[in-house]
Design a protein around this motif. Structure first.
Motif, PDB file in Angstrom:
ATOM      1  N   PRO A   4       0.802  -1.227   0.000  1.00 15.01           N
ATOM      2  CA  PRO A   4       0.000   0.000   0.000  1.00 15.01           C
ATOM      3  C   PRO A   4       0.845   1.292   0.000  1.00 15.01           C
ATOM      4  CG  PRO A   4      -1.024  -1.622   1.411  1.00 15.01           C
ATOM      5  CD  PRO A   4       0.330  -2.190   1.027  1.00 15.01           C
ATOM      6  N   THR A   5       2.016   1.240   0.593  1.00 20.07           N
ATOM      7  CA  THR A   5       2.899   2.413   0.544  1.00 20.07           C
ATOM      8  C   THR A   5       3.444   2.590  -0.873  1.00 20.07           C
ATOM      9  OG1 THR A   5       3.481   2.089   2.859  1.00 20.07           O
ATOM     10  CG2 THR A   5       4.981   3.450   1.555  1.00 20.07           C
ATOM     11  N   VAL A   6       3.820   1.501  -1.502  1.00 22.48           N
ATOM     12  CA  VAL A   6       4.326   1.563  -2.877  1.00 22.48           C
ATOM     13  C   VAL A   6       3.222   2.066  -3.810  1.00 22.48           C
ATOM     14  CG1 VAL A   6       5.253   0.219  -4.804  1.00 22.48           C
ATOM     15  CG2 VAL A   6       6.035  -0.255  -2.462  1.00 22.48           C
ATOM     16  N   GLY A   7       2.016   1.550  -3.629  1.00 21.20           N
ATOM     17  CA  GLY A   7       0.887   2.043  -4.421  1.00 21.20           C
ATOM     18  C   GLY A   7       0.722   3.553  -4.257  1.00 21.20           C
ATOM     19  N   THR A   8       0.911   4.015  -3.033  1.00 23.41           N
ATOM     20  CA  THR A   8       0.711   5.434  -2.745  1.00 23.41           C
ATOM     21  C   THR A   8       1.805   6.309  -3.369  1.00 23.41           C
ATOM     22  OG1 THR A   8      -0.433   4.808  -0.715  1.00 23.41           O
ATOM     23  CG2 THR A   8       0.296   7.102  -0.876  1.00 23.41           C
ATOM     24  N   LEU A  23       2.444  -6.466  -8.677  1.00 26.55           N
ATOM     25  CA  LEU A  23       1.463  -6.698  -7.618  1.00 26.55           C
ATOM     26  C   LEU A  23       0.093  -6.104  -7.895  1.00 26.55           C
ATOM     27  CD1 LEU A  23       4.042  -7.653  -6.107  1.00 26.55           C
ATOM     28  CD2 LEU A  23       2.741  -7.108  -4.031  1.00 26.55           C
ATOM     29  N   LYS A  24       0.042  -5.072  -8.707  1.00 33.46           N
ATOM     30  CA  LYS A  24      -1.265  -4.413  -8.844  1.00 33.46           C
ATOM     31  C   LYS A  24      -2.295  -5.285  -9.560  1.00 33.46           C
ATOM     32  CE  LYS A  24      -1.083  -1.310 -12.817  1.00 33.46           C
ATOM     33  NZ  LYS A  24       0.084  -1.043 -13.624  1.00 33.46           N
ATOM     34  N   GLU A  25      -1.834  -6.333 -10.225  1.00 38.13           N
ATOM     35  CA  GLU A  25      -2.772  -7.255 -10.873  1.00 38.13           C
ATOM     36  C   GLU A  25      -3.142  -8.444  -9.996  1.00 38.13           C
ATOM     37  OE1 GLU A  25      -4.190  -6.210 -13.392  1.00 38.13           O
ATOM     38  OE2 GLU A  25      -2.810  -4.563 -13.818  1.00 38.13           O
ATOM     39  N   ARG A  26      -2.538  -8.529  -8.831  1.00 37.98           N
ATOM     40  CA  ARG A  26      -2.845  -9.643  -7.932  1.00 37.98           C
ATOM     41  C   ARG A  26      -4.298  -9.525  -7.451  1.00 37.98           C
ATOM     42  NH1 ARG A  26       0.465 -13.257  -5.059  1.00 37.98           N
ATOM     43  NH2 ARG A  26      -0.599 -14.014  -3.200  1.00 37.98           N
ATOM     44  N   PRO A  27      -5.046 -10.635  -7.442  1.00 37.81           N
ATOM     45  CA  PRO A  27      -6.472 -10.525  -7.094  1.00 37.81           C
ATOM     46  C   PRO A  27      -6.756  -9.806  -5.767  1.00 37.81           C
ATOM     47  CG  PRO A  27      -6.035 -12.684  -8.037  1.00 37.81           C
ATOM     48  CD  PRO A  27      -4.698 -12.000  -7.909  1.00 37.81           C
ATOM     49  N   SER A  28      -5.993 -10.108  -4.724  1.00 34.13           N
ATOM     50  CA  SER A  28      -6.265  -9.476  -3.419  1.00 34.13           C
ATOM     51  C   SER A  28      -6.088  -7.963  -3.492  1.00 34.13           C
ATOM     52  CB  SER A  28      -5.323 -10.042  -2.347  1.00 34.13           C
ATOM     53  OG  SER A  28      -3.973  -9.687  -2.620  1.00 34.13           O
ATOM     54  N   ILE A  29      -5.174  -7.538  -4.330  1.00 36.02           N
ATOM     55  CA  ILE A  29      -4.864  -6.106  -4.416  1.00 36.02           C
ATOM     56  C   ILE A  29      -5.855  -5.405  -5.341  1.00 36.02           C
ATOM     57  CG2 ILE A  29      -3.083  -4.475  -5.245  1.00 36.02           C
ATOM     58  CD1 ILE A  29      -1.036  -6.337  -3.791  1.00 36.02           C
ATOM     59  N   ARG A  30      -6.198  -6.064  -6.431  1.00 37.34           N
ATOM     60  CA  ARG A  30      -7.246  -5.508  -7.299  1.00 37.34           C
ATOM     61  C   ARG A  30      -8.557  -5.353  -6.535  1.00 37.34           C
ATOM     62  NH1 ARG A  30      -6.788  -6.451 -13.313  1.00 37.34           N
ATOM     63  NH2 ARG A  30      -9.050  -6.242 -13.298  1.00 37.34           N
TER      64      ARG A  30
END
Lengths: 228, 228
Positions: free
Chosen positions: A176-180, A201-208
Protein backbone atom coordinates in the motif's frame (compact mmCIF):
# COMPACT_ATOMS: atom_id res chain seq x y z
CA UNK A 1 -16.22 -16.98 9.84
CA UNK A 2 -15.92 -13.66 8.05
CA UNK A 3 -19.48 -12.83 9.15
CA UNK A 4 -18.01 -12.39 12.63
CA UNK A 5 -15.74 -9.64 11.34
CA UNK A 6 -16.29 -5.93 10.99
CA UNK A 7 -13.95 -3.48 9.30
CA UNK A 8 -14.41 0.28 9.37
CA UNK A 9 -12.11 1.83 6.81
CA UNK A 10 -11.20 4.85 4.71
CA UNK A 11 -10.31 4.88 1.01
CA UNK A 12 -6.67 5.48 0.15
CA UNK A 13 -5.43 4.82 3.69
CA UNK A 14 -2.44 2.45 3.50
CA UNK A 15 -3.14 1.01 6.98
CA UNK A 16 -6.73 0.14 5.96
CA UNK A 17 -5.53 -1.28 2.68
CA UNK A 18 -3.10 -3.63 4.47
CA UNK A 19 -5.91 -5.23 6.44
CA UNK A 20 -8.09 -5.54 3.35
CA UNK A 21 -5.32 -7.30 1.43
CA UNK A 22 -4.75 -9.69 4.33
CA UNK A 23 -8.48 -10.48 4.50
CA UNK A 24 -8.55 -11.22 0.76
CA UNK A 25 -5.42 -13.40 0.93
CA UNK A 26 -6.91 -15.42 3.77
CA UNK A 27 -10.16 -15.94 1.80
CA UNK A 28 -12.14 -13.98 4.34
CA UNK A 29 -14.42 -12.19 1.91
CA UNK A 30 -17.90 -11.34 3.08
CA UNK A 31 -16.91 -9.54 6.27
CA UNK A 32 -19.04 -6.62 7.42
CA UNK A 33 -17.51 -3.38 6.31
CA UNK A 34 -18.24 0.30 6.21
CA UNK A 35 -16.42 2.93 4.22
CA UNK A 36 -16.05 6.09 6.29
CA UNK A 37 -14.91 9.56 5.24
CA UNK A 38 -11.80 11.18 6.70
CA UNK A 39 -12.93 14.53 5.23
CA UNK A 40 -16.17 14.35 7.19
CA UNK A 41 -14.13 13.32 10.26
CA UNK A 42 -16.07 10.09 10.50
CA UNK A 43 -12.98 8.40 11.97
CA UNK A 44 -13.76 10.41 15.09
CA UNK A 45 -17.41 9.34 15.15
CA UNK A 46 -18.94 7.50 18.08
CA UNK A 47 -19.21 4.35 15.98
CA UNK A 48 -15.43 4.27 15.67
CA UNK A 49 -14.65 5.53 19.18
CA UNK A 50 -16.77 2.75 20.69
CA UNK A 51 -14.30 0.21 19.30
CA UNK A 52 -11.18 2.31 18.88
CA UNK A 53 -10.35 4.93 21.52
CA UNK A 54 -7.74 6.41 19.17
CA UNK A 55 -10.42 7.32 16.63
CA UNK A 56 -8.48 5.93 13.71
CA UNK A 57 -9.11 3.74 10.70
CA UNK A 58 -8.86 0.84 10.26
CA UNK A 59 -11.03 -0.23 13.14
CA UNK A 60 -11.38 -3.99 13.12
CA UNK A 61 -13.21 -6.54 15.18
CA UNK A 62 -13.38 -10.33 15.00
CA UNK A 63 -15.99 -11.62 17.40
CA UNK A 64 -15.09 -9.87 20.63
CA UNK A 65 -11.47 -9.38 19.65
CA UNK A 66 -10.55 -5.84 18.71
CA UNK A 67 -7.42 -5.41 16.62
CA UNK A 68 -7.24 -1.90 15.23
CA UNK A 69 -3.55 -1.55 14.48
CA UNK A 70 -3.05 -2.64 10.87
CA UNK A 71 0.11 -4.69 11.44
CA UNK A 72 -1.52 -6.31 14.46
CA UNK A 73 -4.59 -7.27 12.43
CA UNK A 74 -2.43 -8.79 9.67
CA UNK A 75 -0.44 -10.87 12.17
CA UNK A 76 -3.63 -11.92 13.93
CA UNK A 77 -5.37 -13.00 10.73
CA UNK A 78 -2.38 -15.03 9.59
CA UNK A 79 -2.13 -16.68 12.98
CA UNK A 80 -5.85 -17.46 13.32
CA UNK A 81 -6.30 -18.68 9.74
CA UNK A 82 -2.92 -20.26 9.18
CA UNK A 83 -4.08 -23.05 6.89
CA UNK A 84 -6.64 -20.98 4.99
CA UNK A 85 -5.82 -19.05 1.81
CA UNK A 86 -2.28 -17.84 1.18
CA UNK A 87 0.38 -18.84 3.69
CA UNK A 88 1.78 -15.42 4.54
CA UNK A 89 4.72 -16.32 6.80
CA UNK A 90 7.33 -18.50 5.09
CA UNK A 91 8.90 -21.45 6.92
CA UNK A 92 12.56 -20.98 6.07
CA UNK A 93 14.55 -18.99 8.64
CA UNK A 94 16.30 -16.84 6.01
CA UNK A 95 13.11 -15.88 4.19
CA UNK A 96 11.38 -15.32 7.51
CA UNK A 97 14.19 -13.06 8.74
CA UNK A 98 13.99 -11.02 5.56
CA UNK A 99 10.20 -10.81 5.78
CA UNK A 100 10.20 -9.50 9.34
CA UNK A 101 13.01 -7.07 8.57
CA UNK A 102 11.24 -5.60 5.52
CA UNK A 103 7.89 -5.44 7.31
CA UNK A 104 9.29 -3.18 9.97
CA UNK A 105 11.42 -1.12 7.64
CA UNK A 106 8.08 -0.65 5.89
CA UNK A 107 6.91 1.49 8.81
CA UNK A 108 9.84 3.83 8.26
CA UNK A 109 9.10 3.97 4.53
CA UNK A 110 5.47 4.85 5.27
CA UNK A 111 6.45 7.53 7.78
CA UNK A 112 8.99 9.12 5.44
CA UNK A 113 6.35 9.23 2.74
CA UNK A 114 3.75 10.83 5.02
CA UNK A 115 6.02 13.65 6.18
CA UNK A 116 6.43 14.68 2.55
CA UNK A 117 2.94 14.28 1.11
CA UNK A 118 1.08 15.68 4.11
CA UNK A 119 3.55 18.38 5.15
CA UNK A 120 1.34 21.23 3.99
CA UNK A 121 -1.79 19.94 5.72
CA UNK A 122 -2.80 21.67 8.93
CA UNK A 123 -3.68 18.44 10.72
CA UNK A 124 -0.16 17.24 10.06
CA UNK A 125 1.94 20.38 10.60
CA UNK A 126 0.13 23.61 11.59
CA UNK A 127 0.88 26.43 9.13
CA UNK A 128 2.94 28.55 11.52
CA UNK A 129 5.25 25.62 12.22
CA UNK A 130 6.17 24.76 8.63
CA UNK A 131 9.70 25.32 7.36
CA UNK A 132 11.09 24.99 3.86
CA UNK A 133 14.22 23.52 5.44
CA UNK A 134 12.19 20.72 7.04
CA UNK A 135 10.34 19.91 3.83
CA UNK A 136 13.62 19.83 1.91
CA UNK A 137 15.17 17.51 4.51
CA UNK A 138 12.08 15.28 4.50
CA UNK A 139 12.22 15.02 0.71
CA UNK A 140 15.90 14.07 0.80
CA UNK A 141 15.15 11.42 3.42
CA UNK A 142 12.37 10.03 1.24
CA UNK A 143 14.73 9.84 -1.75
CA UNK A 144 17.26 7.94 0.38
CA UNK A 145 14.50 5.62 1.50
CA UNK A 146 13.22 5.01 -2.03
CA UNK A 147 16.75 4.20 -3.21
CA UNK A 148 17.14 1.72 -0.37
CA UNK A 149 14.02 -0.17 -1.48
CA UNK A 150 15.08 0.11 -5.10
CA UNK A 151 18.34 -1.58 -4.07
CA UNK A 152 16.56 -4.31 -2.11
CA UNK A 153 14.44 -5.19 -5.14
CA UNK A 154 17.42 -4.99 -7.48
CA UNK A 155 19.28 -7.51 -5.33
CA UNK A 156 16.36 -9.96 -5.30
CA UNK A 157 15.99 -9.89 -9.08
CA UNK A 158 13.05 -9.49 -11.42
CA UNK A 159 9.66 -10.83 -10.44
CA UNK A 160 10.57 -11.25 -6.80
CA UNK A 161 8.41 -10.29 -3.86
CA UNK A 162 9.83 -8.28 -0.97
CA UNK A 163 11.08 -11.26 1.00
CA UNK A 164 11.89 -13.61 -1.87
CA UNK A 165 9.98 -15.89 -4.21
CA UNK A 166 6.69 -15.92 -2.29
CA UNK A 167 4.15 -13.26 -1.47
CA UNK A 168 4.32 -12.69 2.31
CA UNK A 169 3.16 -10.36 5.06
CA UNK A 170 5.94 -8.00 3.95
CA UNK A 171 4.07 -7.45 0.68
CA UNK A 172 0.74 -7.16 2.48
CA UNK A 173 1.96 -4.29 4.63
CA UNK A 174 4.40 -2.52 2.29
CA UNK A 175 2.56 -2.66 -1.03
CA UNK A 176 0.00 0.00 0.00
CA UNK A 177 2.90 2.41 0.54
CA UNK A 178 4.33 1.56 -2.88
CA UNK A 179 0.89 2.04 -4.42
CA UNK A 180 0.71 5.43 -2.74
CA UNK A 181 4.10 6.70 -3.95
CA UNK A 182 3.03 6.04 -7.54
CA UNK A 183 -0.41 7.56 -6.94
CA UNK A 184 1.46 10.69 -5.82
CA UNK A 185 3.42 10.82 -9.03
CA UNK A 186 6.70 8.97 -8.41
CA UNK A 187 8.51 8.30 -11.67
CA UNK A 188 8.77 4.60 -12.54
CA UNK A 189 11.58 5.57 -14.93
CA UNK A 190 13.62 6.93 -12.05
CA UNK A 191 12.71 4.03 -9.75
CA UNK A 192 12.39 1.12 -12.20
CA UNK A 193 12.52 -1.72 -9.68
CA UNK A 194 9.78 -0.20 -7.56
CA UNK A 195 7.84 0.40 -10.78
CA UNK A 196 8.23 -3.24 -11.78
CA UNK A 197 7.18 -4.44 -8.32
CA UNK A 198 4.15 -2.14 -8.47
CA UNK A 199 3.16 -3.52 -11.86
CA UNK A 200 3.59 -7.10 -10.71
CA UNK A 201 1.46 -6.70 -7.62
CA UNK A 202 -1.26 -4.41 -8.84
CA UNK A 203 -2.77 -7.25 -10.87
CA UNK A 204 -2.84 -9.64 -7.93
CA UNK A 205 -6.47 -10.53 -7.09
CA UNK A 206 -6.26 -9.48 -3.42
CA UNK A 207 -4.86 -6.11 -4.42
CA UNK A 208 -7.25 -5.51 -7.30
CA UNK A 209 -10.18 -6.38 -5.04
CA UNK A 210 -9.08 -3.86 -2.42
CA UNK A 211 -7.84 -1.04 -4.71
CA UNK A 212 -8.92 2.32 -3.20
CA UNK A 213 -12.32 3.12 -4.74
CA UNK A 214 -11.60 6.83 -5.11
CA UNK A 215 -8.47 5.99 -7.12
CA UNK A 216 -10.67 3.99 -9.47
CA UNK A 217 -13.11 6.87 -9.74
CA UNK A 218 -10.39 9.38 -10.61
CA UNK A 219 -7.54 7.36 -12.07
CA UNK A 220 -5.30 10.38 -12.49
CA UNK A 221 -3.15 10.78 -9.41
CA UNK A 222 -1.23 13.72 -8.02
CA UNK A 223 2.20 14.98 -8.93
CA UNK A 224 3.60 15.69 -5.47
CA UNK A 225 6.49 13.26 -5.96
CA UNK A 226 7.09 13.64 -9.67
CA UNK A 227 10.45 15.42 -9.36
CA UNK A 228 12.07 13.38 -6.64
CA UNK B 1 23.24 -21.40 19.08
CA UNK B 2 23.73 -17.97 20.64
CA UNK B 3 27.38 -18.09 19.53
CA UNK B 4 26.02 -17.54 16.00
CA UNK B 5 24.47 -14.27 17.07
CA UNK B 6 25.88 -10.77 17.17
CA UNK B 7 24.21 -7.73 18.66
CA UNK B 8 25.56 -4.20 18.32
CA UNK B 9 23.71 -1.97 20.76
CA UNK B 10 23.56 1.31 22.64
CA UNK B 11 22.73 1.82 26.31
CA UNK B 12 19.34 3.33 27.12
CA UNK B 13 17.95 2.74 23.62
CA UNK B 14 14.49 1.16 23.94
CA UNK B 15 14.79 -0.65 20.58
CA UNK B 16 18.08 -2.27 21.68
CA UNK B 17 16.62 -3.13 25.04
CA UNK B 18 13.68 -4.95 23.41
CA UNK B 19 16.01 -7.32 21.58
CA UNK B 20 18.09 -7.92 24.71
CA UNK B 21 14.98 -8.82 26.72
CA UNK B 22 13.84 -11.21 23.99
CA UNK B 23 17.27 -12.88 23.90
CA UNK B 24 17.20 -13.35 27.68
CA UNK B 25 13.66 -14.72 27.65
CA UNK B 26 14.59 -17.25 24.98
CA UNK B 27 17.64 -18.37 27.00
CA UNK B 28 20.01 -17.11 24.35
CA UNK B 29 22.65 -15.76 26.66
CA UNK B 30 26.24 -15.86 25.47
CA UNK B 31 25.67 -14.09 22.16
CA UNK B 32 28.42 -11.85 20.80
CA UNK B 33 27.70 -8.27 21.67
CA UNK B 34 29.31 -4.88 21.52
CA UNK B 35 28.17 -1.75 23.31
CA UNK B 36 28.56 1.25 21.01
CA UNK B 37 28.29 4.96 21.79
CA UNK B 38 25.63 7.17 20.20
CA UNK B 39 27.54 10.25 21.44
CA UNK B 40 30.64 9.16 19.53
CA UNK B 41 28.40 8.44 16.51
CA UNK B 42 29.49 4.82 16.52
CA UNK B 43 26.06 3.82 15.15
CA UNK B 44 27.28 5.38 11.90
CA UNK B 45 30.58 3.45 11.95
CA UNK B 46 31.58 1.09 9.16
CA UNK B 47 31.12 -1.88 11.48
CA UNK B 48 27.43 -1.03 11.76
CA UNK B 49 26.93 0.13 8.17
CA UNK B 50 28.33 -3.17 6.88
CA UNK B 51 25.33 -4.95 8.43
CA UNK B 52 22.80 -2.15 8.67
CA UNK B 53 22.59 0.41 5.84
CA UNK B 54 20.44 2.63 8.06
CA UNK B 55 23.28 3.06 10.55
CA UNK B 56 21.10 2.36 13.55
CA UNK B 57 21.22 0.31 16.71
CA UNK B 58 20.28 -2.41 17.36
CA UNK B 59 22.12 -4.16 14.58
CA UNK B 60 21.56 -7.88 14.88
CA UNK B 61 22.71 -10.93 13.03
CA UNK B 62 21.97 -14.63 13.47
CA UNK B 63 24.18 -16.68 11.19
CA UNK B 64 23.71 -14.99 7.83
CA UNK B 65 20.31 -13.59 8.73
CA UNK B 66 20.27 -9.87 9.42
CA UNK B 67 17.33 -8.57 11.45
CA UNK B 68 18.01 -5.02 12.59
CA UNK B 69 14.52 -3.76 13.28
CA UNK B 70 13.80 -4.45 16.93
CA UNK B 71 10.25 -5.72 16.51
CA UNK B 72 11.41 -7.90 13.61
CA UNK B 73 14.20 -9.41 15.74
CA UNK B 74 11.76 -10.17 18.57
CA UNK B 75 9.31 -11.89 16.22
CA UNK B 76 12.13 -13.79 14.55
CA UNK B 77 13.60 -15.02 17.85
CA UNK B 78 10.22 -16.20 19.10
CA UNK B 79 9.56 -17.99 15.84
CA UNK B 80 12.98 -19.65 15.58
CA UNK B 81 13.19 -20.68 19.24
CA UNK B 82 9.53 -21.37 19.89
CA UNK B 83 10.01 -24.18 22.38
CA UNK B 84 12.99 -22.65 24.16
CA UNK B 85 12.69 -20.36 27.19
CA UNK B 86 9.54 -18.30 27.70
CA UNK B 87 6.69 -18.81 25.25
CA UNK B 88 6.14 -15.23 24.12
CA UNK B 89 3.05 -15.57 21.92
CA UNK B 90 0.00 -16.96 23.76
CA UNK B 91 -2.23 -19.57 22.12
CA UNK B 92 -5.67 -18.18 22.90
CA UNK B 93 -7.15 -15.96 20.18
CA UNK B 94 -8.31 -13.29 22.63
CA UNK B 95 -4.98 -12.99 24.41
CA UNK B 96 -3.20 -13.07 21.06
CA UNK B 97 -5.40 -10.31 19.66
CA UNK B 98 -4.68 -8.14 22.69
CA UNK B 99 -0.97 -8.87 22.49
CA UNK B 100 -0.69 -7.84 18.84
CA UNK B 101 -2.83 -4.77 19.42
CA UNK B 102 -0.74 -3.56 22.37
CA UNK B 103 2.55 -4.33 20.60
CA UNK B 104 1.68 -1.98 17.77
CA UNK B 105 0.13 0.68 19.94
CA UNK B 106 3.51 0.48 21.67
CA UNK B 107 5.12 2.06 18.62
CA UNK B 108 2.83 5.08 18.98
CA UNK B 109 3.61 5.29 22.69
CA UNK B 110 7.34 5.23 21.93
CA UNK B 111 7.01 7.88 19.23
CA UNK B 112 4.94 10.19 21.41
CA UNK B 113 7.57 9.87 24.12
CA UNK B 114 10.45 10.64 21.77
CA UNK B 115 8.92 13.81 20.39
CA UNK B 116 8.79 15.18 23.92
CA UNK B 117 12.09 14.06 25.42
CA UNK B 118 14.21 14.77 22.35
CA UNK B 119 12.45 17.88 21.09
CA UNK B 120 15.28 20.20 22.09
CA UNK B 121 18.00 18.09 20.47
CA UNK B 122 19.37 19.31 17.15
CA UNK B 123 19.44 15.83 15.61
CA UNK B 124 15.73 15.56 16.32
CA UNK B 125 14.45 19.06 15.53
CA UNK B 126 16.97 21.69 14.34
CA UNK B 127 16.94 24.77 16.57
CA UNK B 128 15.43 27.14 14.01
CA UNK B 129 12.47 24.81 13.51
CA UNK B 130 11.40 24.46 17.12
CA UNK B 131 8.11 25.91 18.33
CA UNK B 132 6.73 26.17 21.84
CA UNK B 133 3.31 25.37 20.35
CA UNK B 134 4.60 22.08 18.98
CA UNK B 135 6.23 21.07 22.25
CA UNK B 136 3.04 21.92 24.14
CA UNK B 137 0.97 19.85 21.69
CA UNK B 138 3.43 16.96 21.89
CA UNK B 139 3.26 17.00 25.69
CA UNK B 140 -0.53 16.96 25.64
CA UNK B 141 -0.47 14.04 23.21
CA UNK B 142 1.92 12.18 25.51
CA UNK B 143 -0.39 12.76 28.49
CA UNK B 144 -3.33 11.39 26.47
CA UNK B 145 -1.21 8.39 25.53
CA UNK B 146 -0.07 7.74 29.11
CA UNK B 147 -3.68 7.89 30.31
CA UNK B 148 -4.69 5.37 27.67
CA UNK B 149 -2.09 2.88 28.94
CA UNK B 150 -3.02 3.67 32.53
CA UNK B 151 -6.59 2.73 31.59
CA UNK B 152 -5.53 -0.48 29.84
CA UNK B 153 -3.66 -1.62 32.95
CA UNK B 154 -6.47 -0.56 35.24
CA UNK B 155 -8.90 -2.70 33.27
CA UNK B 156 -6.65 -5.77 33.44
CA UNK B 157 -6.24 -5.53 37.20
CA UNK B 158 -3.26 -5.69 39.54
CA UNK B 159 -0.30 -7.87 38.69
CA UNK B 160 -1.32 -8.30 35.06
CA UNK B 161 0.98 -8.09 32.09
CA UNK B 162 0.05 -6.01 29.06
CA UNK B 163 -1.90 -8.75 27.29
CA UNK B 164 -3.20 -10.64 30.31
CA UNK B 165 -1.86 -13.12 32.84
CA UNK B 166 1.30 -14.07 30.96
CA UNK B 167 4.40 -12.15 29.95
CA UNK B 168 4.34 -11.82 26.14
CA UNK B 169 5.98 -10.04 23.23
CA UNK B 170 3.86 -7.01 24.15
CA UNK B 171 5.83 -6.69 27.39
CA UNK B 172 9.13 -7.33 25.60
CA UNK B 173 8.60 -4.41 23.25
CA UNK B 174 6.67 -1.94 25.43
CA UNK B 175 8.46 -2.29 28.76
CA UNK B 176 11.55 -0.39 27.57
CA UNK B 177 9.31 2.60 26.84
CA UNK B 178 7.76 2.35 30.29
CA UNK B 179 11.22 2.12 31.83
CA UNK B 180 12.18 5.24 29.93
CA UNK B 181 9.20 7.36 31.00
CA UNK B 182 10.12 6.73 34.63
CA UNK B 183 13.81 7.33 33.96
CA UNK B 184 12.74 10.72 32.61
CA UNK B 185 10.89 11.54 35.80
CA UNK B 186 7.26 10.49 35.27
CA UNK B 187 5.36 10.51 38.56
CA UNK B 188 4.24 7.04 39.67
CA UNK B 189 1.76 8.80 41.96
CA UNK B 190 0.07 10.41 38.98
CA UNK B 191 0.27 7.22 36.89
CA UNK B 192 -0.10 4.51 39.56
CA UNK B 193 -0.91 1.60 37.24
CA UNK B 194 2.08 2.28 35.04
CA UNK B 195 4.14 2.63 38.22
CA UNK B 196 2.90 -0.73 39.48
CA UNK B 197 3.60 -2.39 36.13
CA UNK B 198 7.09 -0.88 36.13
CA UNK B 199 7.75 -2.21 39.63
CA UNK B 200 6.48 -5.65 38.74
CA UNK B 201 8.62 -5.99 35.64
CA UNK B 202 11.81 -4.34 36.73
CA UNK B 203 12.63 -7.30 38.97
CA UNK B 204 12.10 -9.84 36.20
CA UNK B 205 15.41 -11.61 35.47
CA UNK B 206 15.43 -10.80 31.72
CA UNK B 207 14.88 -7.14 32.46
CA UNK B 208 17.36 -6.92 35.32
CA UNK B 209 19.98 -8.62 33.16
CA UNK B 210 19.48 -6.11 30.36
CA UNK B 211 18.97 -2.93 32.40
CA UNK B 212 20.80 -0.04 30.67
CA UNK B 213 24.30 0.05 32.18
CA UNK B 214 24.49 3.83 32.29
CA UNK B 215 21.27 3.91 34.31
CA UNK B 216 22.95 1.61 36.83
CA UNK B 217 26.02 3.85 36.91
CA UNK B 218 23.98 6.98 37.58
CA UNK B 219 20.75 5.81 39.17
CA UNK B 220 19.31 9.31 39.35
CA UNK B 221 17.26 9.96 36.24
CA UNK B 222 16.10 13.17 34.61
CA UNK B 223 13.06 15.28 35.40
CA UNK B 224 11.84 16.05 31.87
CA UNK B 225 8.46 14.42 32.51
CA UNK B 226 8.02 15.19 36.20
CA UNK B 227 5.19 17.69 35.72
CA UNK B 228 3.09 15.94 33.12
Amino acid sequence: MAKDMTLLWGTGSPPCWRVMIALEEKNLQGYNQKLLSFEKMEHKSQQVLDINPRGQLPTFKHGDNVINESYAACFYLESQFKSQGTKLIPDGPAEQALMYQRMFEGLTFYEKLNVVIYYSFDWFVPEGERHESALKRNKEALVTELRLWEGYLQKLGSGSYLAGPSFTLADVVVFPTVGTVFRFGLSPERYPKLGEYHNLLKERPSIRASWPPHWLESPKGLDTLKDI
